[in-house]
Design a protein around this motif. Structure first.
Motif, PDB file in Angstrom:
ATOM      1  N   THR A 142       0.833  -1.208   0.000  1.00 37.84           N
ATOM      2  CA  THR A 142       0.000   0.000   0.000  1.00 37.84           C
ATOM      3  C   THR A 142       0.865   1.255   0.000  1.00 37.84           C
ATOM      4  N   ARG A 146       0.909   4.059  -2.937  1.00 42.37           N
ATOM      5  CA  ARG A 146       0.534   5.446  -2.689  1.00 42.37           C
ATOM      6  C   ARG A 146       1.706   6.416  -2.826  1.00 42.37           C
ATOM      7  N   ILE A 255       0.408   9.714   4.447  1.00 43.43           N
ATOM      8  CA  ILE A 255      -0.805   8.894   4.492  1.00 43.43           C
ATOM      9  C   ILE A 255      -0.987   8.285   5.877  1.00 43.43           C
ATOM     10  N   THR A 279      -5.776   5.028   4.196  1.00 44.14           N
ATOM     11  CA  THR A 279      -5.683   3.953   3.198  1.00 44.14           C
ATOM     12  C   THR A 279      -6.368   2.685   3.676  1.00 44.14           C
ATOM     13  N   GLU A 282      -8.100   0.599   1.056  1.00 49.09           N
ATOM     14  CA  GLU A 282      -7.123   0.123   0.065  1.00 49.09           C
ATOM     15  C   GLU A 282      -6.328  -1.045   0.627  1.00 49.09           C
TER      16      GLU A 282
END
Lengths: 302, 211
Positions: A142, A146, A255, A279, A282
């Motif tokens: 992730t 990102r 993030i 996130t 995600e």
């Protein structure tokens, strides 16, 4: 690589191979036919001694997308409640011809023991407070998706480090991949051995935030706490919870991650949890691709 | 990692030995750079002729060497027709029938052009056609992605020894070989130069593998 027991066993090349493979497999989730014939005829057993809807479903979906046969085995309502030992359960699975065993157990080291008893590949889906390697892999995936990279990222892992297998797996993996990790927790929730881990330690979240590209919050594992580790949930939230004001102290492109399930209002405010910088969802979607990659790499070859 | 992948794809693409590796004897060049260019130009014209202008054609290269070949064919067709032809890559690793005979291998890239493949004439592009098993896997992979109107096959070198009822629609060069020989395709994009080399077989631990 025969089993996946700890992220500490992965070399940088192996970890990158898992992430690259997952990136290719992520395409399958976007197709109308979400299935590959790769593991046809292979059997994967989900052996879950602890409740976990998210991880179990994710592994089940990953195995099914690769056409494996999946058997779900949960300790509740099984012979375990009649007193069967882990070893006997393992030997039963062996006799049934399981090619891969995904195991979640409350005891640290259970996956490692299991690997000595069965011929198939063992995937650690969380053993006690020890490790949860696929969670760390999906977290790294992730971050890479990102932020475009993992190497050089400054990652703050915040919360109940003491009871967290996610924290340990992440520290080991992110260190291997070249990120700088800082653990942030109240002193009572920091493991005694933390100085041997390849990371920095802080007790002050506000000091760490401006220097972080990623903030990963951990769940406060109340079910593992047999006595009090902090005075009140409110005080924990005031010092270590991520709310709008704290979010504003992060760099603009930073993030916020959480392995779930979230305790909203305590570890993370609802506003932050639902913000575009979070996130969380995600991570769940990426979990399927990463677990497909791991299953393929462990079971796909000879 | 890269080096290992390269070595694997050599074997994958053509069942070839690295002629520079010690103990493999000498390899003979059967196609040089300009000959490969001419073969590709001819295939591009044949694709145009057979598909009547390539209006609904999508070129899909099979990694690793098929992908630069697909790109080159797309460039040539564009040069002749003045119109871009969509091209991409189709990795077949997950569809191979010999996955369990070797350790798990790294996946190649699958990159389907945004138009998709539904209703289009898909031309699969690869460097060497040998047993036909790679093409079979590619047909399976295609059917999971969409439903092309027709599928055709373009190949740089057909070395024979088919194990499945598969033949190419466009062939750069038919190269009768012995099973004891290897065909090694080198392309500028992946190997620094264009050449097709015919060499003596590398001793294999297992059975013959075409890919």
């Amino acid at each position: 690589m025969r089993h996946l027991l700890s992220t500490g066993d992965l070399s940088r090349e192996e970890a990158t191979l898992v992430l690259d493979t997952a990136a290719e497999l992520a395409q399958v989730s976007g197709r109308s036919v979400k299935k590959l014939p790769t593991l046809r005829g292979r059997t994967v057993v989900n052996l879950f001694y602890e409740d976990s809807t998210r991880t179990r479903t994710s592994f089940e979906l990953a195995a099914k997308r690769l056409s494996a046969d999946v058997v779900n085995f949960s300790a509740k309502g099984s012979s375990v409640s009649k007193g069967e030992s882990l070893k006997d359960t393992a030997l039963t699975l062996q006799a049934m011809g399981a090619d891969g065993v995904v195991v979640r157990h409350a005891a640290s080291g259970a996956a490692h023991r299991l690997a000595g008893w069965v011929d198939g590949a063992v995937l650690n889906a969380g053993d006690g407070t020890h490790e949860h390697p696929t969670q760390a892999l999906l977290d790294a995936y992730t971050m890479r998706a990102r932020m475009g990279r993992v190497e050089g990222l400054r990652v703050a892992v915040v919360g109940d480090v003491l009871h967290s297998r996610v924290a340990r797996s992440n520290v080991l993996l992110l260190h291997t991949l070249g990120a700088e990790v800082t653990l942030v927790a109240p002193p009572t929730l920091m493991p005694v051995s933390v100085h041997t881990w390849p990371c920095a330690v802080s007790y002050d979240l506000d000091a760490v935030l401006p220097k972080s590209d990623v903030v990963m919050l951990l769940r406060v594992q109340a079910e593992r706490m047999r006595h009090a580790f902090f005075p009140t949930a409110r005080e924990y939230s005031r010092r270590y919870g991520l709310d709008r004001d704290r979010l504003a102290r992060l760099p603009d492109d930073a993030i916020v991650m959480h392995p779930g399930p979230m305790v909203r209002g305590m570890e993370i405010s609802a506003e932050v949890a639902d913000s575009p910088r979070s996130t969380v969802n995600e991570q769940v979607a990426n979990g399927v691709s990463v677990r497909m990659a791991v299953l393929y790499l462990l079971l796909g070859g000879s | 990692m890269c080096a290992r992948k390269r070595a694997e794809s050599d074997a994958e693409a053509s069942g070839a030995a690295d002629p520079t590796a010690p103990g493999t004897g000498t390899a003979r060049t059967v196609l040089d750079g300009p000959e490969i260019q001419r073969a590709l130009t001819r295939i591009a014209h044949e694709v145009l002729e057979r598909t009547k202008g390539a209006h609904d054609v999508t070129l899909l290269g099979i990694p690793s060497r098929g992908v630069p070949l697909a790109r080159r064919l797309a460039e040539r067709i564009e040069r002749v027709e003045g119109r871009a032809v969509p091209w991409g890559s189709l990795d077949i690793t997950m569809y191979r029938d010999d996955l369990r005979l070797a350790p798990a291998r790294a996946l190649g890239r699958t990159d389907i052009p945004p138009q998709g493949i539904d209703g289009r004439v898909v031309v699969l592009v690869d460097d060497v056609l040998f047993s036909g098993r790679t093409v079979r896997a590619a047909l399976d992979a295609l059917s999971d992605i969409g439903r092309p109107r027709a599928v055709q096959l373009a190949i740089l070198v057909d070395r024979g020894h088919r194990e499945l009822p598969i033949r190419a629609d466009y062939v750069g060069k038919n190269l009768p070989t012995s099973l004891r020989e290897t065909v090694d395709v080198r392309l500028t994009e992946t190997d620094g130069r264009d050449a097709v080399l015919l060499g003596p077989a590398r001793p294999r631990p297992g059975e013959e593998d075409d890919r």
